[in-house]
Write a protein that holds these residues in place. Structure first.
Motif, PDB file in Angstrom:
ATOM      1  N   HIS A 266      -3.162   5.397   7.604  1.00 16.44           N
ATOM      2  CA  HIS A 266      -3.132   6.688   6.921  1.00 16.44           C
ATOM      3  C   HIS A 266      -2.917   6.509   5.416  1.00 16.44           C
ATOM      4  O   HIS A 266      -3.539   7.218   4.609  1.00 16.44           O
ATOM      5  N   SER A 267      -2.066   5.584   5.033  1.00 24.40           N
ATOM      6  CA  SER A 267      -1.826   5.346   3.603  1.00 24.40           C
ATOM      7  C   SER A 267      -3.091   4.848   2.923  1.00 24.40           C
ATOM      8  O   SER A 267      -3.412   5.260   1.799  1.00 24.40           O
ATOM      9  N   SER A 268      -3.824   3.964   3.589  1.00 27.05           N
ATOM     10  CA  SER A 268      -5.085   3.477   3.018  1.00 27.05           C
ATOM     11  C   SER A 268      -6.104   4.606   2.893  1.00 27.05           C
ATOM     12  O   SER A 268      -6.819   4.704   1.888  1.00 27.05           O
ATOM     13  N   LEU A 269      -6.163   5.488   3.890  1.00 22.26           N
ATOM     14  CA  LEU A 269      -7.073   6.624   3.818  1.00 22.26           C
ATOM     15  C   LEU A 269      -6.697   7.568   2.692  1.00 22.26           C
ATOM     16  O   LEU A 269      -7.565   8.094   1.977  1.00 22.26           O
ATOM     17  N   LEU A 270      -5.404   7.787   2.498  1.00 19.15           N
ATOM     18  CA  LEU A 270      -4.955   8.681   1.429  1.00 19.15           C
ATOM     19  C   LEU A 270      -5.320   8.125   0.057  1.00 19.15           C
ATOM     20  O   LEU A 270      -5.809   8.852  -0.820  1.00 19.15           O
TER      21      LEU A 270
ATOM     22  N   ILE B  30       0.803  -1.216   0.000  1.00 19.30           N
ATOM     23  CA  ILE B  30       0.000   0.000   0.000  1.00 19.30           C
ATOM     24  C   ILE B  30       0.835   1.266   0.000  1.00 19.30           C
ATOM     25  O   ILE B  30       0.388   2.321  -0.466  1.00 19.30           O
ATOM     26  N   LEU B  31       2.083   1.192   0.483  1.00 18.37           N
ATOM     27  CA  LEU B  31       2.878   2.408   0.646  1.00 18.37           C
ATOM     28  C   LEU B  31       3.261   3.063  -0.682  1.00 18.37           C
ATOM     29  O   LEU B  31       3.114   4.287  -0.825  1.00 18.37           O
ATOM     30  N   PRO B  32       3.775   2.344  -1.696  1.00 18.28           N
ATOM     31  CA  PRO B  32       4.098   3.025  -2.962  1.00 18.28           C
ATOM     32  C   PRO B  32       2.884   3.698  -3.595  1.00 18.28           C
ATOM     33  O   PRO B  32       2.984   4.808  -4.131  1.00 18.28           O
ATOM     34  N   ALA B  33       1.738   3.031  -3.534  1.00 24.18           N
ATOM     35  CA  ALA B  33       0.527   3.641  -4.082  1.00 24.18           C
ATOM     36  C   ALA B  33       0.131   4.881  -3.297  1.00 24.18           C
ATOM     37  O   ALA B  33      -0.344   5.874  -3.876  1.00 24.18           O
ATOM     38  N   ALA B  34       0.326   4.871  -1.988  1.00 22.13           N
ATOM     39  CA  ALA B  34      -0.012   6.047  -1.175  1.00 22.13           C
ATOM     40  C   ALA B  34       0.921   7.215  -1.485  1.00 22.13           C
ATOM     41  O   ALA B  34       0.491   8.377  -1.524  1.00 22.13           O
ATOM     42  N   GLN B  35       2.208   6.937  -1.698  1.00 22.09           N
ATOM     43  CA  GLN B  35       3.138   8.009  -2.042  1.00 22.09           C
ATOM     44  C   GLN B  35       2.760   8.662  -3.368  1.00 22.09           C
ATOM     45  O   GLN B  35       2.784   9.893  -3.511  1.00 22.09           O
ATOM     46  N   LYS B  36       2.409   7.845  -4.346  1.00 24.10           N
ATOM     47  CA  LYS B  36       1.982   8.401  -5.635  1.00 24.10           C
ATOM     48  C   LYS B  36       0.626   9.084  -5.524  1.00 24.10           C
ATOM     49  O   LYS B  36       0.375  10.086  -6.207  1.00 24.10           O
ATOM     50  N   SER B  37      -0.232   8.553  -4.659  1.00 30.75           N
ATOM     51  CA  SER B  37      -1.549   9.173  -4.477  1.00 30.75           C
ATOM     52  C   SER B  37      -1.425  10.566  -3.884  1.00 30.75           C
ATOM     53  O   SER B  37      -2.205  11.460  -4.214  1.00 30.75           O
TER      54      SER B  37
END
Length: 965
Positions: A553-557, A418-425
């Motif tokens: 937080h990453s999932s929420l983002l 989930i973290l790479p997708a959250a950074q790009k999100s």
């Protein structure tokens, strides 16, 4: 540390331990012959009986008389050494009884101990020796003399033997374990080990024989050298290496302090002249040797290595943090001592602090959120009117490609997903909606940090505030503020400081240690738990607990950005853009499709009879000039495209003509988008959509697009779409290329459909049709049969493409993006982020291409389908030339018969291959199309699974292969 040590003394070279004195050797030629001192008789040549022989030998030995035991005399050299002692101290003894008798008598009279040795003959012998019978528990000189006599060493001129006492040894070893030079051991830089200070030349060697006593000091010095190298790199490698160097320095200070306090101290050695319990001393140092061994093994400088074989470490943040964590996990698994695990946890905590903070800030978790300035207005502004700003923008995919997607080994798998997708999100969210609450309201003081104490772990599990980290305190270093002994009332307590001596109440930072890191490590080791709590019994479970808040937080983002693309009614509504793409690039909009047919194709049954409302040229040619053209009739194509007799018909007229097709289709205000609040997407479609012409490759077999008679004649034309910048991740160039491949395939299919309509007009309509093959009845029957077969195949293929391939896959995908039904909401929740949605969008296009046999892996069966359409188009062109009178019926008859045979052969091969694909495909491919899934929505027809429907449409008892009546 002090497990085993030996001291040896060397005997004089001139001393002889035999009972004879040395004499000058005789000449070599006078030496007697050396003969053996034993003789083994050969065995008799008869069977041996070892048991009987042993019994006879035992019987003989039993009957022998007892042998007298000769009294052993003293060696000559010892008699010489004891002459003075015998004359001065033992004059009363009788020499006739011998020296051994006097020693026996002395032993029975005094009973000092049970050990008899020649050392008692010296006058300096202490009569108060212990009564223990063990040599190792005697005095230093006695045990050394006995060991030298029992194990004499060979004389070596390069051998330097050093005799030291236990006190000197302990003082020397105390310096050595602290990594300092001593009178007996010095540091050798070449091997990075302590060696004996021989002092007898380069090739000389000393003998103190203290094996295994310099590991601690050597490992300490190796870590110091590694720390010096690390500090030189910390400025270049980044904060992680700098924090690692600081942690190593703190650990070394802690180890030195602990070793200094370990017994025996220097004061104890100097004050106590007695023996020290070496086993007890060793037990105190063992844990620190274990710790140093673990640290040097972590950095590739263990005791087994020499400087030339040191490991070359990767000092990147990810590599060094992964290595520290792997070693810490190994020590947890093997249940190493608490000090080792605590120091490794301390190093990991400090070295990863800045890295974890950077990772948290990359997803907006914490106080700071990195801002990116977007120069493009995404709320309806025309992108083509901002050329200057567009040139300054960074490419979105390059921006996302610069984000780090690799992380240390201790990151849990769910976080890695989930973290790479959250950074790009976060990057996309800053571009799409700068005023989003997640960007304007950071998460506060939350951060990612390691949890080691039981209270912190339980607090994190129960989602309660973590206990504050107390500042380190030390009784030795703490400064207490003096107070006055005078009692004051409560209201005058502040005046107590005036009773103190000047300067005694000063409490500045200069009274504190220069750095409290040493105290922090000491406190960290003291409070480190012996075992992890049951809620996180392993290190991996503890790591998952550490990253729990970051993962939430990453999932929420990611879900927040996804909701903007799906639920927002503005220009970023992804579903509205999908409707535009389906309507125009997949030609699903009836008004646009009809205008495309009138602009590019023609179904007229007479060459030159078409009267179009639009023309590529203002000065149109007369009907007579059209009829007098010598080029073949490209059946199915609009005559306006053939006016200039060049192909492809590129130019400004074609661009303007095709532009009017898009504008007129949008002016009709079709019901493309159901929600009126999303009309902004439809309004901007006029400049986001556009036709373009591309240069295709030429060469042998690759220039069919230059011939208007071929089915590839319109491949040079494609339709492009320019999505808003934040939506480029969902409608990327690769996805648009798949739309364009479908657009090209649909144009080919429409060309064949229009050609077949023209064929029906030429062969059926009485007003414009001549009687084809008036004299060849069988050829006319074959024409009618072939026309029916071709029309059935093309109509079945066209219905399959629009209803099954496109509609069967695109409609369920649109339903999952709809917010109107419960079933769609259930599908909507299946997308975790926009990147998963983009992958699903691409997968839908892949299924559509697979259903149409357009994937690169389906080239064989796709060529069969294309050949079938080419044969149908050639058939219409032959009939068109016959209708125009350019060929005679006897010429056209064999051509049509040959094309019919080719068509039947290609259809037979196509159906056989399709049957093989369907039989080898999943079992769901044979299920009917109208079976709905359990969630109430439509199930996608898929890619290869949809070929079952194509086979059902075209394979009806092989009617195309039946002979004509």
């Amino acid at each position: 540390m002090f497990s085993q040590w030996h001291t040896t003394g060397s005997a004089p070279a001139e001393m002889d331990f035999s009972s004879h004195n040395f004499e000058m050797p005789p000449a070599l030629e006078d030496l007697p012959r050396i003969t053996p001192f034993f003789f083994v008789p050969p065995l008799e040549n008869k069977p041996q009986n070892p048991i009987m022989e042993s019994l006879k030998l035992e019987k003989m030995n039993t009957n022998l008389p007892p042998r007298p035991v000769p009294l052993k005399q003293l060696p000559d050299e010892l008699e010489a050494l004891t002459q003075d002692f015998i004359q001065n101290g033992l004059e009363s003894l009788s020499l006739n009884k011998g020296l051994l008798g006097s020693i026996k008598r002395d032993f029975y009279e005094h009973k000092q101990n049970g050990l008899l040795s020649w050392d008692k003959l010296r006058p300096s012998y202490r009569s108060g020796a212990s009564r223990t019978p063990f040599i190792s528990e005697q005095g230093d000189l006695l045990s050394t003399a006995v060991r030298t006599h029992a194990q004499p060493r060979l004389y070596d001129a390069l051998d330097s033997t050093v005799h030291i006492t236990q006190k000197m040894l302990l003082l020397s070893l105390k310096l050595t374990v602290l990594g300092l030079n001593s009178p007996y051991y010095v540091w050798e830089p070449s091997t990075e080990r302590f060696v004996q200070n021989g002092g007898c030349g380069e090739k000389s060697k000393g003998n103190i024989l203290i094996h295994g006593k310099d590991e601690i000091g050597s490992l300490l010095r190796r870590l110091e050298i590694f720390l010096a190298e690390l500090r030189e790199k910390s400025a270049r490698e980044g904060p992680t290496v700098h924090a690692l160097a600081h942690s190593i320095s703190t650990s070394l200070d802690y180890i030195r302090d602990c070793i200094t306090k370990c017994p025996p101290t220097v004061d104890d050695i100097n004050a106590n002249a007695g023996d020290f319990p070496l086993q007890e001393i060793w037990s105190r140092y063992a844990v620190y040797e274990e710790l140093l061994g673990a640290l040097t093994d972590l950095y590739g400088r263990s005791w087994e290595h020499i400087p030339d074989t040191y490991l070359l470490l990767d000092f990147t943040s990810i590599a060094i943090l992964s290595r520290i964590y792997e070693h810490l996990s190994a020590h947890f698994d093997r249940q190493s001592s608490k000090v080792v695990r605590a120091v490794f946890a301390f190093i990991l905590t400090n070295a990863s602090k800045q890295y974890l903070q950077d990772v948290a800030s990359s997803v907006g978790f914490g106080n700071q959120v990195s801002r990116r300035k977007s120069s493009r207005n995404t709320k309806g502004q025309n992108d083509f009117d901002m050329d200057e700003d567009e040139g300054q923008e960074e490419d979105l995919f390059e921006l996302l490609g610069g984000i780090e997607t690799s992380f240390p080994a201790f990151f849990p798998r769910k976080v890695l997903q989930i973290l790479p997708a959250a950074q790009k999100s976060l990057v996309l969210l800053q571009i799409a909606k700068e005023d989003h609450p997640l960007l304007s309201n950071p998460t506060g003081n939350l951060s990612v940090r390691w949890l080691w104490s039981t209270d912190e772990i339980w607090a994190s599990w129960n989602e309660t505030p973590l206990p504050k980290i107390s500042s380190p305190q030390s009784s030795a270093c703490s400064v207490t503020s003096p107070t006055s002994t005078t009692r004051y009332p409560t209201e005058f307590l502040d005046f107590r400081k005036f009773d103190l001596e000047p300067g005694s109440a000063t409490s500045g930072d200069f009274l504190k240690p220069e750095s409290d890191s040493f105290l922090k490590l000491s406190r960290f080791v003291e409070t480190f738990p012996d075992t992890l709590p049951p809620i996180a019994p392993t290190l991996s479970e503890l790591t998952s607990l550490v990253f729990k808040d970051l993962m939430k937080h990453s999932s929420l983002l990611s879900s927040s950005l996804l909701s903007i693309y799906i639920d927002s009614p503005g220009i970023l509504n992804f579903r509205s853009h999908l409707l535009i793409l389906r309507s125009f690039l997949l030609l699903s909009l009836p008004s646009f499709k009809s205008r495309m047919l009138s602009a590019l194709f023609s179904d007229a049954g007479e060459f030159g009879s078409e009267k179009s409302a639009h023309s590529l040229s203002i000065n149109r040619r007369s009907k007579k000039s059209i009829k007098e053209r010598t080029q073949p009739w490209a059946v199915g194509l609009s005559l306006d495209l053939l006016e200039r007799e060049t192909w492809p018909p590129v130019g400004s007229d074609l661009s303007f003509f095709l532009r009017t097709v898009i504008v007129d289709s949008l002016k009709s205000r079709p019901d493309i988008i159901e929600d009126q609040k999303r009309d902004l997407v439809l309004e901007e479609a006029a400049w986001r959509l556009g036709f373009a012409i591309r240069d295709l490759p030429t060469g042998s077999g690759r220039d069919k697009w230059l011939d208007p008679l071929c089915i590839e004649s319109l491949d040079f034309l494609y339709m492009d779409y320019k999505p808003p910048r934040p939506l480029e991740i969902l409608i990327s160039y690769d996805i648009l290329s798949k739309y364009q491949r479908m657009f090209t395939f649909i144009l080919r299919l429409l060309r064949v459909e229009c050609a077949l309509k023209s064929l029906f007009r030429m062969s059926t309509h009485r007003t414009i049709a001549d009687f084809l093959f008036p004299t060849l009845t069988q050829s006319r029957k074959l024409l009618l049969h072939f026309r029916f077969v071709a029309q059935a195949f093309v109509s079945s293929l066209s219905g399959y493409v629009y209803e099954t391939a496109i509609g069967g896959n695109f409609e369920p995908f649109l339903e999952r993006l709809s917010s109107d039904s419960d079933a769609s909401n259930e599908g909507y929740n299946q997308f975790n982020d926009v990147f998963e949605l983009a992958d699903r969008h691409s997968a839908v296009l892949d299924d559509i291409l697979s259903a149409c046999l357009l994937r690169s892996g389906q080239r064989g069966v796709g060529d069969l389908l294309r050949h079938c359409l080419e044969i149908v188009l050639e058939f219409t062109i032959v009939v068109g030339e016959l209708h125009r009178g350019r060929i005679q019926e006897y010429q056209a008859a064999p051509m049509i018969e040959e094309l019919h045979q080719k068509f039947c052969a290609k259809m037979t091969a196509l159906t056989r291959v399709l049957k093989g694909i369907v039989e080898k495909g999943p079992s769901s491919s044979s299920s009917p199309l109208f079976i709905a899934p359990s969630d109430g929505g439509h199930r996608p027809t898929g890619g290869l699974e949809a070929l079952h429907h194509l086979l059902l449409r075209i394979d009806l008892r092989d009617w195309w292969n039946r002979p004509t009546a």
